[in-house]
Every structure is written in C-alpha cells, then in structure tokens.
Scaffold this motif. Structure first.
Motif, PDB file in Angstrom:
ATOM      1  N   ALA B 120       0.903  -1.167   0.222  1.00 31.99           N
ATOM      2  CA  ALA B 120      -0.072   0.050  -0.094  1.00 31.99           C
ATOM      3  C   ALA B 120       0.980   1.139  -0.258  1.00 31.99           C
ATOM      4  CB  ALA B 120      -0.993   0.092   1.089  1.00 31.99           C
ATOM      5  N   GLU B 121       1.930   1.322   0.819  1.00 33.01           N
ATOM      6  CA  GLU B 121       2.834   2.321   0.787  1.00 33.01           C
ATOM      7  C   GLU B 121       3.343   2.739  -0.780  1.00 33.01           C
ATOM      8  OE1 GLU B 121       4.611   4.243   3.269  1.00 33.01           O
ATOM      9  OE2 GLU B 121       3.784   3.226   5.066  1.00 33.01           O
ATOM     10  N   ALA B 122       3.724   1.888  -0.984  1.00 32.12           N
ATOM     11  CA  ALA B 122       4.390   1.730  -2.726  1.00 32.12           C
ATOM     12  C   ALA B 122       3.277   2.377  -3.450  1.00 32.12           C
ATOM     13  CB  ALA B 122       5.046   0.459  -3.026  1.00 32.12           C
ATOM     14  N   LEU B 123       1.967   1.787  -3.293  1.00 37.00           N
ATOM     15  CA  LEU B 123       1.198   2.185  -4.515  1.00 37.00           C
ATOM     16  C   LEU B 123       0.748   3.692  -4.186  1.00 37.00           C
ATOM     17  CD1 LEU B 123      -1.379   1.202  -6.646  1.00 37.00           C
ATOM     18  CD2 LEU B 123      -2.643   0.890  -4.275  1.00 37.00           C
ATOM     19  N   LEU B 124       0.579   4.160  -2.984  1.00 36.85           N
ATOM     20  CA  LEU B 124      -0.018   5.423  -2.691  1.00 36.85           C
ATOM     21  C   LEU B 124       1.174   6.377  -3.043  1.00 36.85           C
ATOM     22  CD1 LEU B 124      -1.866   4.942   0.457  1.00 36.85           C
ATOM     23  CD2 LEU B 124      -2.910   5.404  -1.548  1.00 36.85           C
ATOM     24  N   ARG B 125       2.436   5.907  -3.056  1.00 36.89           N
ATOM     25  CA  ARG B 125       3.273   7.067  -3.579  1.00 36.89           C
ATOM     26  C   ARG B 125       3.292   7.290  -4.562  1.00 36.89           C
ATOM     27  NH1 ARG B 125       8.566   4.403  -2.007  1.00 36.89           N
ATOM     28  NH2 ARG B 125       7.713   3.885  -0.015  1.00 36.89           N
ATOM     29  N   THR B 126       2.780   6.302  -5.676  1.00 39.09           N
ATOM     30  CA  THR B 126       2.855   6.553  -7.120  1.00 39.09           C
ATOM     31  C   THR B 126       1.340   6.950  -7.530  1.00 39.09           C
ATOM     32  OG1 THR B 126       2.841   4.450  -7.562  1.00 39.09           O
ATOM     33  CG2 THR B 126       4.760   5.334  -7.667  1.00 39.09           C
ATOM     34  N   ASN B 129      -4.274   8.566  -5.479  1.00 39.34           N
ATOM     35  CA  ASN B 129      -5.745   8.464  -5.407  1.00 39.34           C
ATOM     36  C   ASN B 129      -6.167   7.240  -6.212  1.00 39.34           C
ATOM     37  OD1 ASN B 129      -6.673  10.777  -3.635  1.00 39.34           O
ATOM     38  ND2 ASN B 129      -5.904  11.984  -5.210  1.00 39.34           N
ATOM     39  N   PRO B 130      -5.714   5.983  -5.997  1.00 34.89           N
ATOM     40  CA  PRO B 130      -6.242   4.765  -6.913  1.00 34.89           C
ATOM     41  C   PRO B 130      -7.730   4.698  -6.752  1.00 34.89           C
ATOM     42  CG  PRO B 130      -5.223   4.056  -4.583  1.00 34.89           C
ATOM     43  CD  PRO B 130      -5.077   5.677  -4.706  1.00 34.89           C
ATOM     44  N   SER B 131      -7.979   4.180  -7.771  1.00 36.03           N
ATOM     45  CA  SER B 131      -9.496   3.867  -7.849  1.00 36.03           C
ATOM     46  C   SER B 131      -9.685   2.323  -7.346  1.00 36.03           C
ATOM     47  CB  SER B 131      -9.825   3.406  -9.353  1.00 36.03           C
ATOM     48  OG  SER B 131      -9.269   2.520  -9.994  1.00 36.03           O
ATOM     49  N   GLU B 132     -10.789   1.787  -6.919  1.00 37.20           N
ATOM     50  CA  GLU B 132     -10.940   0.592  -6.545  1.00 37.20           C
ATOM     51  C   GLU B 132     -10.289  -0.628  -7.442  1.00 37.20           C
ATOM     52  OE1 GLU B 132     -14.743  -0.946  -5.126  1.00 37.20           O
ATOM     53  OE2 GLU B 132     -14.294  -2.987  -5.113  1.00 37.20           O
ATOM     54  N   ALA B 133     -10.480  -0.508  -8.769  1.00 34.30           N
ATOM     55  CA  ALA B 133      -9.961  -1.371  -9.623  1.00 34.30           C
ATOM     56  C   ALA B 133      -8.353  -1.095  -9.565  1.00 34.30           C
ATOM     57  CB  ALA B 133     -10.306  -0.899 -11.290  1.00 34.30           C
ATOM     58  N   ASP B 134      -7.663   0.011  -9.608  1.00 31.25           N
ATOM     59  CA  ASP B 134      -6.314  -0.021  -9.453  1.00 31.25           C
ATOM     60  C   ASP B 134      -5.871  -0.704  -8.074  1.00 31.25           C
ATOM     61  OD1 ASP B 134      -6.305   1.891 -11.458  1.00 31.25           O
ATOM     62  OD2 ASP B 134      -6.320   3.638 -10.224  1.00 31.25           O
ATOM     63  N   ILE B 135      -6.510  -0.767  -7.264  1.00 30.70           N
ATOM     64  CA  ILE B 135      -5.952  -1.121  -5.812  1.00 30.70           C
ATOM     65  C   ILE B 135      -5.937  -2.766  -6.078  1.00 30.70           C
ATOM     66  CG2 ILE B 135      -6.423  -1.422  -3.417  1.00 30.70           C
ATOM     67  CD1 ILE B 135      -7.799   1.391  -3.408  1.00 30.70           C
ATOM     68  N   ARG B 136      -7.187  -3.158  -6.384  1.00 27.24           N
ATOM     69  CA  ARG B 136      -7.398  -4.726  -6.707  1.00 27.24           C
ATOM     70  C   ARG B 136      -6.145  -5.284  -7.630  1.00 27.24           C
ATOM     71  NH1 ARG B 136     -12.032  -7.069  -4.341  1.00 27.24           N
ATOM     72  NH2 ARG B 136     -13.360  -5.755  -3.538  1.00 27.24           N
ATOM     73  N   GLY B 148     -10.958 -11.779   2.269  1.00 25.28           N
ATOM     74  CA  GLY B 148     -11.845 -11.406   1.300  1.00 25.28           C
ATOM     75  C   GLY B 148     -11.423 -10.290   0.673  1.00 25.28           C
ATOM     76  N   TYR B 149     -10.316  -9.505   0.880  1.00 25.53           N
ATOM     77  CA  TYR B 149      -9.639  -8.376   0.233  1.00 25.53           C
ATOM     78  C   TYR B 149     -10.501  -7.095   0.483  1.00 25.53           C
ATOM     79  CZ  TYR B 149      -7.040 -11.954  -2.149  1.00 25.53           C
ATOM     80  OH  TYR B 149      -6.003 -13.036  -2.199  1.00 25.53           O
ATOM     81  N   GLN B 150     -11.737  -7.160   0.622  1.00 21.44           N
ATOM     82  CA  GLN B 150     -12.710  -5.928   0.540  1.00 21.44           C
ATOM     83  C   GLN B 150     -12.248  -4.795   1.625  1.00 21.44           C
ATOM     84  OE1 GLN B 150     -16.808  -6.428  -0.538  1.00 21.44           O
ATOM     85  NE2 GLN B 150     -17.498  -4.592   0.834  1.00 21.44           N
ATOM     86  N   PHE B 151     -12.017  -5.200   2.691  1.00 18.21           N
ATOM     87  CA  PHE B 151     -11.508  -4.250   3.798  1.00 18.21           C
ATOM     88  C   PHE B 151     -10.254  -3.938   3.627  1.00 18.21           C
ATOM     89  CE2 PHE B 151     -14.964  -5.779   7.197  1.00 18.21           C
ATOM     90  CZ  PHE B 151     -15.976  -4.627   6.233  1.00 18.21           C
ATOM     91  N   ILE B 152      -9.328  -4.700   2.691  1.00 18.87           N
ATOM     92  CA  ILE B 152      -7.967  -4.146   2.587  1.00 18.87           C
ATOM     93  C   ILE B 152      -8.110  -2.949   1.600  1.00 18.87           C
ATOM     94  CG2 ILE B 152      -5.878  -4.730   1.549  1.00 18.87           C
ATOM     95  CD1 ILE B 152      -6.001  -7.526   2.680  1.00 18.87           C
ATOM     96  N   VAL B 153      -9.112  -3.292   0.623  1.00 18.36           N
ATOM     97  CA  VAL B 153      -9.211  -2.088  -0.450  1.00 18.36           C
ATOM     98  C   VAL B 153      -9.688  -0.867   0.341  1.00 18.36           C
ATOM     99  CG1 VAL B 153     -10.773  -1.600  -2.419  1.00 18.36           C
ATOM    100  CG2 VAL B 153      -9.929  -3.891  -2.289  1.00 18.36           C
ATOM    101  N   ASP B 154     -10.885  -1.172   1.362  1.00 21.33           N
ATOM    102  CA  ASP B 154     -11.197   0.005   1.989  1.00 21.33           C
ATOM    103  C   ASP B 154     -10.217   0.577   2.943  1.00 21.33           C
ATOM    104  OD1 ASP B 154     -13.919  -0.858   0.917  1.00 21.33           O
ATOM    105  OD2 ASP B 154     -14.582  -1.476   2.936  1.00 21.33           O
TER     106      ASP B 154
END
Ligand code: FES
Ligand code: FES
Lengths: 782, 164
Positions: B120-126, B129-136, B148-154
């Motif tokens: 998540a650190e690496a994603l948010l650095r680049t 404001n990721p969309s849900e699809a970007d995160i997944r 089940g990943y949903q709360f990780i996405v949240d």
C-alpha cells in the motif's frame, strides 16, 4: 455507559499484527536451536525395501537421522479422534514415519535434525531409499473396485467406514411427481492458510517439562494427544500458540510432524524447529471436501419438496486424520434437509482410503458439501418443474412459527426467520427488476445469470453429550476465567483459540459490557495450556457461541460476588444493590454507592468481607451449551459469462446472514467476506488434482489457483438478527457461513446464465475451459 | 552485487542499510534475504509463505521498490537499502496506512498484513488516489486467505489523498 456490544469497534489485536510484532511459531528463537527436515515419499504407494542414511549421518552439522524403524516403540501412533457410531470404522495404524510402506506422496520416511535448515535439507538429498512401487490410486471410486490395490490390511475394499442415517424410502420417490437425479463431484481443496504449519519443541531434562510452540487451533487437544503419542504426562506438556496465521481447519489435526519435532528435542536435549515449506503444505497438511455424490431429490409440481437421499463416496486419503470421520458423516448428513421442510432425508456414506493426502475439516467441514448438493438440486428441480428457483425456496423454507424445528434427521433448529433473510436479500438485489433485465440482455446475446442459496448451518459445536453420542472423542464445552485484579483491571483466560477471528476484541466487549469498564482494561489470554486450565479450541464456528457464552457466565459470577461485597460495604441487603454505570448503588438512593474499583480493592484487602465470602475476585465457568446454534441466510450472485472465452465474471454479490445477535458488525462482516471468497474459490478457481499414479499435480501456488483481489466486486452484506434462545448472549456462529453459501450461489448463477445452452451441470471449479467446453457441447437452444 | 570473497567459514559479508541502519551480516551465499532479515537480523515482521515468489507475504522495499525477499539472495542486496514493516512503523503508534488497516478491519490473522502495508505504501506513493480497480490490481500479487480483500481495499481508499 453505552454498551460496547454491537459496536463496530476496531480490534485490540491489530496494532501488534499491523506493525509486524505478532508472535507466530516460526518467529520463536531459542539458544541452541536446531532444525528438522522430513524426507517424504515421492511415490503414492510403495514398499520401503531399505533406507540408507549413513551419508547423511556423517555430514557436518547433522545431529541425527531417524527412520520409521528407529521410532518403533519410542513414539506412539497418530490417533483418530472421531469415531462415528454404528459405522464399523477401521482406525488403521498411522506411524509418525512410515515403516515398510508409504501410502501417499508426502508420507514421512525419515527425519533429519541439523544445525541449520539448509544443512537439514541438504541431508535429505543424500538419504537413499529403495522403493518397490505398488499400484495405487487417489480416486475413491477406483479404490473401491474389487481389483484395487489395498492400502491397509484391516480395511478390506479400502473401506474406512460405512455409515447410514435417516429415512427416505423408495415409495416417497415413487409417489413424487418429479424426481431429479444428479451426480456431483465435490472437488478436493487445499486449505492454504498463509502461515505454513510450524512447531518448535524444547525439553527440559531436569524437570521433564516439554514445551511445544505450534500452529494450533486447539492447543489443549494437541496437549492431550501429543502427551499420549510422546508418552509424557499431560501436566508436563505445554502447548503455546499465541499468533496463528489462519487455520481454516488445517490446524486442528494432530500431525506426525509436531510429534517428531518433540521427540527429537527430547532425544537430543536441544530445542528443535520445523516449519513446513509451502510444497509440504500442499502435500501433507490435510485437504478438504473430495466427495462423489449421487443424489435424488423428489418433489411435486406445485414446488413442494418431499424427499432427498444421497450416496456419498468420501475420500479420506491414506490415513484417518484426527476429526476426519466426523466430517462426511455427522457434520454433513445431519444438515442435509437444510432450511426446508423436507420430511424425508437419508444419507449413505462410505469413507474410502486412497493413496492421497488425508482429508479433514476445511472451513465449513461437511456443511458446505451438504449445502452445495442441496442448493444445486433445488435449482435442477425448479428447472424441471418450470418454477423460479427463488419461489421453490420460498415455498419450502421452514416458516418462522415452526421454531424450534426438528429436521428430518432429528436436529432441533433453535430459532430462525428464513423468509425475512430471503426477502431482504431479494430487495437488496432488486430481484424482479433483475429478471426483466436478464431477458433483455439475453436478447442482446449477453450471458448473465443470477444464483440463489438459502442455507442453514450447524454451528456452535456443541453439547458434549451430543459430541459423545456421535463419537467425537472429546468434550465440546468451553472454559473461561475472569480474573479481576486489585486495581479493577481484568485478565480473561479462554479456552477458545482464535487465529484471526478477533476474539481478543469481541471477548473483551463481552466483559467490558458486563463489568462497565473500558475495553482497554480487559486483556484476553488464549493459546497457552499453562495459563489456561482447559479448552476445546476454535473450529465449527464455536468460539463466540460457546467460548463467549462461557465468558458471559463467568463474568456474571464476578458481578454476583462483587454485589455481595458492595452490599456489605453499603450496609444494605444484597437485593437492594443495583450495578449501573460502573457503580454499585443502593436502590432508590443513588447517592449511596461504591465504585467497581472500590469493591475489587476491598475484595483483595479482605479486611472486612461479609461472612462466608472468600477474598479475591474471580469468576470461572465451564460452559456446556444445551444445543447447537443454527445460523442461516440467503446469498445471491449476479454473474456474466464471456461467450467467447467461458470466463465467469462475478458482477454482484449479496449476502444476508443471520448469526443471532451481532457483537461487532465490523468483525462479523470481515468473517462473511473471507468466507465468500473462499467459497467462490471452490466454485471458480480451486481444485486439487492427482494424476493416475497419485502424484499431486497442483502442488504449488503456480498450479493451484488461489482467489485474488481483482476477481471480486464489492460485496453487499447485511445481517438480520434472530437471537439464539439458549445461550446468554443470543449469538450464533459466523465464521463459516460465507464459505457454505457462496459456492452453490455462484455455480447456480453460472448455470442460470448458461440456460440457453441447456447445460445442466459443470463440475467445479468452473474454469473458463470447462465453461467454454460445456457451451460448445450444449449448443445454443434459443 | 557483492564482490566480496567468500571467507573460510563459507560466509561472505553483506553491507546493507536496513530501515535506516547500516548493517553488516555474514551470510552463506545461498541464504535468502527473507531468512537473513528474519533470523539474522531478528526482523520477524517479514513473513514467509511460499518461498517461490507467488504469495507476496515476504514483500519488502529495496531502494524503495517492492520486491519479494524470498526471491533474492542476501548477497544480492549488498550496498542497497532495505525497508521492512519495522521500518515504516513509527516509534509510537501507527502510520496513517497502518491506522487505516485497523480502522477498516483490513486484517484478520495478520500474516499477510506487513506485506499488504508495504504494498500500500508503494502504491500510494505513485498513485495517491487509486480507484478500486487500481487497488485490486496492485494487490494481485498478494494473497490473503482471511479477509476476502474488501476491507483491505477500503483501508487503502481510506488513506488515499482524497479521503484523508
Ligand atoms: S514467500 Fe515470497 S512470495 Fe511467497
Ligand atoms: S489476514 Fe490472514 S492471510 Fe491476510
């Protein structure tokens, strides 16, 4: 003080886990620690002619090598602890290391202990074993054929047990207007918690104490069984499982590996660690499911269901794992009629030995198998009589006023409001609108389908008397101890053994609510047999209904005693004391009061206690539930199938579950999400495959498809709350509902989408290849 | 890459900066970075789930880039900078991403969690404001068997710039 029960509270256990400070078994470091590695059979079935470990024994850094023969007489066999009655069960001997014969790929042949893990693994390579390969099979149907190779002398025909239950005579089926028949294969699944199994053992020669850190869902059961295997008295064995990285049933069983590590630690006088590789996990940690089921469901054209019967060939693998025989029998067959008023139900179950990894409980254990077949059959029946599958369900669901309800197998469902959950799910989905939309999309050539499951599950295992009657070789009550310290802070000792379910939080909520103290003042201790008197552990969605109830009762006992002391302090009668907002008041004179902390301090000082009251403040309970609890609900899925590739896209997923009173909605939703993903894993992605020689073809994460984040939409979840009438919290279980309901929901949706092709069934997992193949074979009807 | 010679004991020195601290460890050339972090340096927040590069639970940052520590030999990181979960945890309390994981119940057993937090650190650095699809998508290399990943996405959406 507002109650903390029912609040979306964040978890107390999280800070240590999020920061990487959890204490998992492989994290344990001890001075002088050495490492074990296990040589495993590459053959599914073979005679061991000779094991030569001389080169390994000479290697620098190797402390010892043990073979099966070296252990004979020194280490007991691995027991089976669930013996269904009237089943003629053959509990064949299972040695920790194979002697003379290996029976599956992964069966242990030799144990190496060395100064480092790499040396131990190198040493495995220079142990030479001569095998005479024998014929064998991993398939239960082939194993039952008359000419099949026999795995165990005591189990002719490779039948581990034959067990029958229920009553569904032929004339029920003869008189019914419609009978649908189907063969269903419940594929084998591999649990794959992210933390591999691990054990570290340390033996203290001077005291005779054996400590084993282990990845366990039930440390006291492991203590009990390992004490027998090792021949060390139970009070000299301590099992510690602080943080466990998921279990899903795979960390219930007593495996050879933990016993071997402990044995070596005692022999060598050094602490020994073993952690399975993922490859070993795939090969030797118990698998789940693996049924071949022939099912008949009878009903009438008005939609009423009248009878269900099933013949099951359950693949037990090469040996009977700890709880394995109870899974395809008791936990499966008794719930076969599901949430419906089906008057006749029967099951005929064969447990079969094959040359494969032993099977045992996997999230849901028996109940997903029963729910899957029932829900698939209801859809086939609906199709046969031309009725909307939701309407068939509505017609047969047990009406609310019939609870407590006795199902056709004799279970008493404690409470339910099945139609409420159904209606709520349909409303969330916009079912009517969707069906209209579906016809429109079909005309456009899109393959969209909706699938439905209404389910009920047995959870909160369970009354010990029933456990005994169904052959479980243990009790199923739970222990709890609430220790209030002089300052009013509280330590709770629970026999539940959470490994991700969040009970450090929900259990603290139960205590904080009843003692009116802050959550931060309550510490939950679990997973250590030296700190906790007894416990039966965490599985079968039992922690909150049984462990939580034990805690509620123990806490009430604290309050009762505190009231006596408070009454004495206030110089009033006990019946005149009220406990509110953390203070004990004189009824009608709220000004006269003492705080909970004042009372606890007095309890410990004991300068002036009422006559007959002992010092200190503790409550204990050994709580045995009077019944199971029965969670239920309705799940709906919307899928689209790609006509060209056969790929299934899960577009919407709606889950309405009823687990009685919800103590923490955040945690309950998390349980539902995780369960859905695991169940959809079975429907669409996962499946263990053995080749004809019994080699596991899906033995890595590259070959066994685990569900990933991008396969899923945002789930739409909700709860209805129908309390259980028989436990002090009104709770039921929620850990397995998602896995139980989601598999048939998604498969039903795909079959609905494929209706234009006349496809009746596709064996799971519904991979693009299989779906595409079915479409080609089916051909477009419309 | 390490150009150090292998000493008589079969160990070679590796100098790396781990969570801001210069470390020299003596390793066998075949030792994995994951094992050296866990068992030589005692950084047991890095977990091991497959040692095959598939599950993602051993994820760490190498010079700020996500890598799987089970796919690297320790000798390969000589002269480099390694960041583990211990390195992104503040002295007191939780980082914003860690706090969001707790707030959104983005973990159950916690075994995959350190890797999820680093990813998540690496994603948010680049992608602030990721969309849900970007995160997944970004988490397609990290398996979690519990949530089940949903709360990780949240959790990740919950600490994106927009929602902060
Ligand atoms: S342990 Fe490195 S990817 Fe699985
Ligand atoms: S929280 Fe258990 S694997 Fe992710």
């Amino acid at each position: 003080m507002a109650t903390v029960l029912g609040q979306r509270l964040r978890r107390k256990e999280d800070p240590r886990l999020i920061t990487g400070k959890g204490q998992y078994t492989d994290d344990v470091q001890l001075p002088g620690l050495v490492y074990a590695s296990i040589l495993r059979s590459p053959h599914a079935h073979a005679r061991i002619l000779r094991v030569d470990a001389s080169l390994a024994r000479e290697m620098d850094g190797v402390l010892a090598v043990y073979t099966g023969e070296d252990l004979e007489g020194k280490l007991g066999t691995i027991p089976t602890a669930w013996l269904p009655p009237d089943s003629d069960i053959r509990t064949v001997p299972h040695s920790a290391l194979a002697v003379h014969r290996v029976r599956y790929v992964g069966d242990g042949v030799a144990l190496v202990v060395a100064s480092s893990r790499s040396i131990a693994e190198d040493a495995l390579d220079v142990i030479s074993v001569d095998y005479e390969v024998l014929p064998g099979t991993a398939d239960q149907e082939i194993a039952m054929k008359p000419d099949a190779a026999q795995l165990h002398e005591d189990a002719p025909g490779n039948v581990a047990f034959h067990w029958q239950v229920g009553h569904a005579p032929d004339d029920v089926f003869a008189h019914a207007e419609v009978t649908v028949r189907q063969r269903i294969r419940q594929q084998r699944l591999i649990p794959n918690p992210m933390e591999p199994r691990s054990a570290v053992a340390q033996y203290n020669e001077s005291t005779g104490d054996m400590t084993i850190w282990a990845t366990s869902q039930n440390p006291h059961i492991h203590r009990f069984l390992l004490s027998g295997i090792l021949g060390i008295p139970e009070h000299k064995v301590r099992i510690v499982a602080i943080d466990v990285g998921g279990g899903f049933g795979a960390k219930i069983a007593c495996y050879p590996d933990e016993a071997l590590v402990a044995f070596a630690a005692r022999e060598l006088g050094r602490p020994v660690k073993w952690t399975e590789s993922r490859r070993e996990h795939f090969l030797v940690t118990t698998h789940g499911r693996d049924h071949i089921e022939d099912i008949e469901l009878a009903g009438n054209r008005d939609g009423t269901l009248v009878g269900i019967r099933v013949k099951v060939l359950a693949n037990m693998g090469a040996y009977l794992s700890t709880a394995a025989p109870g899974v395809p029998t008791i936990l499966f067959a008794l719930i076969l009629p599901g949430p419906y008023t089906i008057p006749y139900a029967a099951a005929d179950v064969y447990g079969v030995f094959t040359n494969s990894t032993p099977t045992d409980a996997y999230r849901g254990a028996g109940r997903p198998e029963a729910t899957y077949l029932l829900e698939r059959m209801v859809d086939l029946f609906a199709r046969e009589i031309g009725m909307d599958p939701v309407e068939v369900r509505r017609k047969n669901l047990i009406p609310r006023h019939q609870f407590p309800y006795h199902n056709a197998m004799g279970l008493e469902y404690d409470s339910g409001n099945y139609h409420l959950a159904l209606d709520k799910a349909l409303e969330m989905a916009g079912y009517e609108e969707f069906r209209r939309e579906q016809s429109r999309l079909r005309e456009e050539g899109k393959l969209v389908g909706i699938g439905c499951t209404t389910y009920v599950e047995i959870c909160g295992l369970g009354p010990s008397q029933v456990a005994g009657a169904v052959g479980f070789q243990g009790g199923l009550w739970e222990s709890s101890q609430v220790r209030v310290h002089p300052t009013g802070k509280v330590t709770v000792f629970t026999g539940s053994s959470p490994h991700g379910q969040g009970e450090e939080t929900t259990f603290a909520q139960i205590v904080a609510d009843r003692l009116h103290i802050p959550m931060a003042d309550v510490e939950i201790v679990h997973g250590d047999t030296d700190r906790i008197s007894m416990g039966w552990g965490t599985y079968g969605s039992r922690s909150t209904p049984v462990g939580g109830s034990a805690l509620a009762v123990a806490t009430e006992r604290v309050v009762e005693k505190a009231k006596k002391i408070a009454a004495h302090m206030l110089e009033i009668g006990e019946s005149d004391v009220e406990f509110d907002e953390g203070r004990f008041h004189a009824k009608g004179a709220p000004g006269r009061s003492v705080s909970f902390q004042d009372v606890t301090l007095q309890a410990y000082l004991a300068w002036n206690l009422p006559a007959g009251v002992e010092p200190a403040l503790e409550g204990r309970a050994f709580y045995d539930p009077v019944n199971f609890t029965y969670s239920f609900g309705t799940h709906l899925a919307l899928v689209e199938v790609d006509k060209d590739t056969g790929e299934v896209e899960l577009k919407r997923y709606i889950a309405v579950d009823d687990c009685g009173r919800v103590l923490n909605p955040l945690i309950a939703e998390g349980q539902v999400h995780g369960g859905i993903v695991q169940g959809v894993g079975q429907a669409l992605y996962e499946g263990a495959i053995y080749d004809e020689d019994g080699q596991l073809m899906t033995g890595t994460f590259m070959d066994y498809a685990m569900p990933k984040a991008r396969f899923f939409p945002t789930f739409e979840t909700a709860f209805t709350e129908t309390p259980s009438p028989h436990n002090p919290l009104g709770v039921k279980g929620i850990g397995e509902t998602g896995t139980i309901a989601s598999t048939p929901t998604v498969v039903n949706a795909v079959m609905d989408a494929l209706q234009p092709f006349g496809v009746r069934d596709i064996p799971m997992p519904l991979t693009p290849e299989r779906v595409w193949g079915a479409m080609q074979k089916g051909g477009m009807e419309a | 890459m390490s150009d150090a010679v292998i000493s008589a004991s079969g160990r070679t020195p590796v100098r790396m900066e781990v969570n801001g601290v210069a470390e020299t460890v003596y390793v066998e050339p075949r030792w994995l970075l994951s094992d050296v972090l866990r068992h030589q340096l005692g950084l047991t927040g890095t977990h091991v789930g497959c040692e095959q590069g598939v599950c993602g639970v051993c994820t760490v940052l190498l010079d700020g880039v996500l890598v799987r520590s089970c796919l690297l030999f320790a000798v390969q990181v000589d002269g480099h900078r390694v960041t583990t979960i211990e390195g992104v945890t503040p002295d007191e309390g939780l980082s914003p991403i860690q706090a969001s994981f707790q707030r959104h119940h983005g973990l159950q057993c916690g075994f995959c969690t350190p890797a999820m937090v680093l990813t998540a650190e690496a994603l948010l650095r680049t992608h602030p404001n990721p969309s849900e699809a970007d995160i997944r998508d970004a988490f397609s290399g990290n398996i979690c068997r519990c949530t089940g990943y949903q709360f990780i996405v949240d959790a990740i959406r919950g600490c994106s710039e927009e929602e902060r």
